[in-house]
Design a protein around this motif. Structure first.
Motif, short mmCIF file in Angstrom:
data_model
loop_
_atom_site.label_atom_id
_atom_site.label_comp_id
_atom_site.label_asym_id
_atom_site.label_seq_id
_atom_site.Cartn_x
_atom_site.Cartn_y
_atom_site.Cartn_z
N GLY A 1 0.82 -1.21 0.00
CA GLY A 1 0.00 0.00 0.00
C GLY A 1 0.85 1.26 0.00
N GLY A 2 1.88 1.27 0.84
CA GLY A 2 2.75 2.42 0.89
C GLY A 2 3.50 2.64 -0.41
N SER A 3 3.97 1.56 -1.00
CA SER A 3 4.73 1.68 -2.24
C SER A 3 3.87 2.16 -3.40
N LEU A 4 2.66 1.66 -3.47
CA LEU A 4 1.77 2.12 -4.54
C LEU A 4 1.39 3.58 -4.35
N ARG A 5 1.18 3.98 -3.13
CA ARG A 5 0.87 5.40 -2.89
C ARG A 5 1.98 6.29 -3.43
N TRP A 6 3.24 5.97 -3.11
CA TRP A 6 4.35 6.81 -3.51
C TRP A 6 4.63 6.73 -5.01
N THR A 7 4.61 5.55 -5.56
CA THR A 7 4.94 5.41 -6.99
C THR A 7 3.85 6.02 -7.87
N MET A 8 2.61 5.99 -7.43
CA MET A 8 1.56 6.68 -8.20
C MET A 8 1.68 8.19 -8.01
N MET A 9 2.02 8.63 -6.82
CA MET A 9 2.16 10.06 -6.57
C MET A 9 3.21 10.68 -7.48
N PHE A 10 4.30 9.94 -7.73
CA PHE A 10 5.38 10.45 -8.56
C PHE A 10 5.23 10.06 -10.03
N GLY A 11 4.09 9.47 -10.40
CA GLY A 11 3.81 9.19 -11.79
C GLY A 11 4.57 8.02 -12.38
N ILE A 12 5.17 7.19 -11.54
CA ILE A 12 5.90 6.03 -12.05
C ILE A 12 4.93 4.89 -12.37
N VAL A 13 4.04 4.63 -11.45
CA VAL A 13 2.98 3.63 -11.66
C VAL A 13 1.70 4.37 -12.03
N PRO A 14 1.04 3.96 -13.11
CA PRO A 14 -0.20 4.63 -13.50
C PRO A 14 -1.29 4.38 -12.46
N PRO A 15 -2.13 5.38 -12.20
CA PRO A 15 -3.15 5.24 -11.16
C PRO A 15 -4.37 4.44 -11.65
N ARG A 16 -4.14 3.19 -11.94
CA ARG A 16 -5.27 2.34 -12.33
C ARG A 16 -6.28 2.33 -11.19
N PRO A 17 -7.56 2.25 -11.50
CA PRO A 17 -8.57 2.33 -10.43
C PRO A 17 -8.37 1.31 -9.31
N VAL A 18 -7.97 0.10 -9.65
CA VAL A 18 -7.75 -0.93 -8.63
C VAL A 18 -6.60 -0.51 -7.70
N PHE A 19 -5.53 0.02 -8.29
CA PHE A 19 -4.39 0.46 -7.48
C PHE A 19 -4.78 1.64 -6.59
N ALA A 20 -5.49 2.59 -7.16
CA ALA A 20 -5.86 3.79 -6.41
C ALA A 20 -6.77 3.44 -5.24
N ALA A 21 -7.73 2.57 -5.47
CA ALA A 21 -8.65 2.18 -4.40
C ALA A 21 -7.91 1.44 -3.29
N TYR A 22 -7.01 0.56 -3.69
CA TYR A 22 -6.23 -0.20 -2.71
C TYR A 22 -5.33 0.73 -1.90
N ALA A 23 -4.63 1.62 -2.57
CA ALA A 23 -3.73 2.55 -1.87
C ALA A 23 -4.51 3.45 -0.92
N ASP A 24 -5.69 3.90 -1.33
CA ASP A 24 -6.52 4.73 -0.45
C ASP A 24 -6.97 3.92 0.77
N ARG A 25 -7.29 2.66 0.54
CA ARG A 25 -7.75 1.80 1.63
C ARG A 25 -6.65 1.63 2.69
N ILE A 26 -5.45 1.38 2.23
CA ILE A 26 -4.34 1.21 3.17
C ILE A 26 -3.97 2.56 3.80
N GLY A 27 -3.98 3.62 3.00
CA GLY A 27 -3.63 4.94 3.50
C GLY A 27 -4.60 5.47 4.54
#
Length: 219
Positions: free
Chosen positions: A162-188
Motif C-alpha cells: 500500500g505504501g509503495s503504490l501510494r508513492w509510486t503513483m504520486m510520482f507518476g511512475i505507476v499509473p493510477p489504475r482504479p484498482v491500485f488507487a482504491a487499494y492505496a486509499d484503503r491502506i492509507g
C-alpha cells in the motif's frame, strides 16, 4: 524474567522505512526510533554504515540482532509478533501466497519501478519481471480480488504494498489504475498509516530546516 521485545528502527521520514514504522504500529510492537536526516547525509556517516553498509533504511535491531532489507524486516516483524495476526503461520495454506507477494515486491516490482524511473527497458527475455505492464497486470489481477492481497485477510504485506503504490503513483511512475488507487486509499486510511504520515511530515520539515542554513551559506 520478562523478555524485552523493544525493536530499534533506523528511520528517515518519507522513505521505505515509513512502511516499517507503520507496520510496527499495526503490530502494536514496542519500538524506539533512531531517526536519520538523510538530507544531511546521516546515512553515510561511519556509525550508520557500521549498522548498514548499504547506507539505506530501514534497518532494525531486535535483541541485538540486526535485520536489513525491507521484505526481510516485514517477514521478521510479523512473525515476531504473531499475536497481531498479520502473517499466516507456517502450515497455514495462505502462507505460500503471502510469501509470494512479498517476494514479488522485491524481485519484480522494485526492479521494474527503478527501470521505469530511469527510462531503462531491459532486453527482451532478459528481465526478471518480464515487462513493466505485464508485472502491473499480474498485480492488478490479484488486488482486484481484494480488498487485500490475500482477499479478506489484511496482512503485513499490505502495509508494504500500500505504501509503495501510494508513492509510486504520486510520482507518476505507476499509473493510477482504479484498482491500485482504491487499494492505496484503503491502506492509507488506516489509523497507523495516518499516524506515521503525520509524524513523517513533522520530521521532514525539521530535517529540511536543519539543512537550510548550510544551503544558504553555500549559495
Amino acid at each position: 524474567m520478562t523478555e524485552d521485545r523493544t525493536i530499534t528502527l533506523f528511520h528517515s521520514p518519507q522513505t521505505r522505512s515509513s512502511a516499517t514504522l507503520a507496520l510496527l504500529e499495526e503490530l502494536g510492537a514496542p519500538y524506539e526510533l533512531k531517526v536519520l536526516n538523510m538530507k544531511a547525509g546521516d546515512q553515510r556517516r561511519p556509525d550508520y554504515l557500521a549498522i548498514n553498509p548499504m547506507g539505506k533504511v530501514p534497518a532494525i535491531l531486535d535483541c541485538g540482532v540486526l535485520v536489513t532489507e525491507q521484505v526481510a524486516i516485514v517477514i521478521h516483524l510479523a512473525d515476531r509478533f504473531p499475536e497481531a495476526g498479520l502473517a499466516p503461520a507456517l502450515g497455514d495454506p495462505r502462507r505460500g501466497a503471502y510469501l509470494r507477494w512479498l517476494a514479488f515486491y522485491a524481485g519484480c516490482f522494485e526492479p521494474a519501478v527503478v527501470d521505469r524511473f530511469l527510462q531503462h527497458t531491459p532486453p527482451a527475455g532478459q528481465s526478471i519481471y518480464r515487462d513493466f505492464d505485464t508485472m502491473l497486470d499480474i498485480l492488478e489481477a490479484q488486488l482486484a480480488e481484494g480488498p487485500y492481497l490475500l482477499g479478506d485477510a489484511f496482512t503485513a504485506a499490505d502495509i508494504l504494498w500500500g505504501g509503495s503504490l501510494r508513492w509510486t503513483m504520486m510520482f507518476g511512475i505507476v499509473p493510477p489504475r482504479p484498482v491500485f488507487a482504491a487499494y492505496a486509499d484503503r491502506i492509507g486510511a488506516r489509523a497507523a498509516v495516518r499516524k506515521i504520515d503525520a509524524l513523517d511530515a513533522t520530521l521532514a520539515a525539521e530535517h529540511e530546516a536543519a539543512v537550510a542554513p548550510k544551503a544558504a551559506a553555500v549559495a
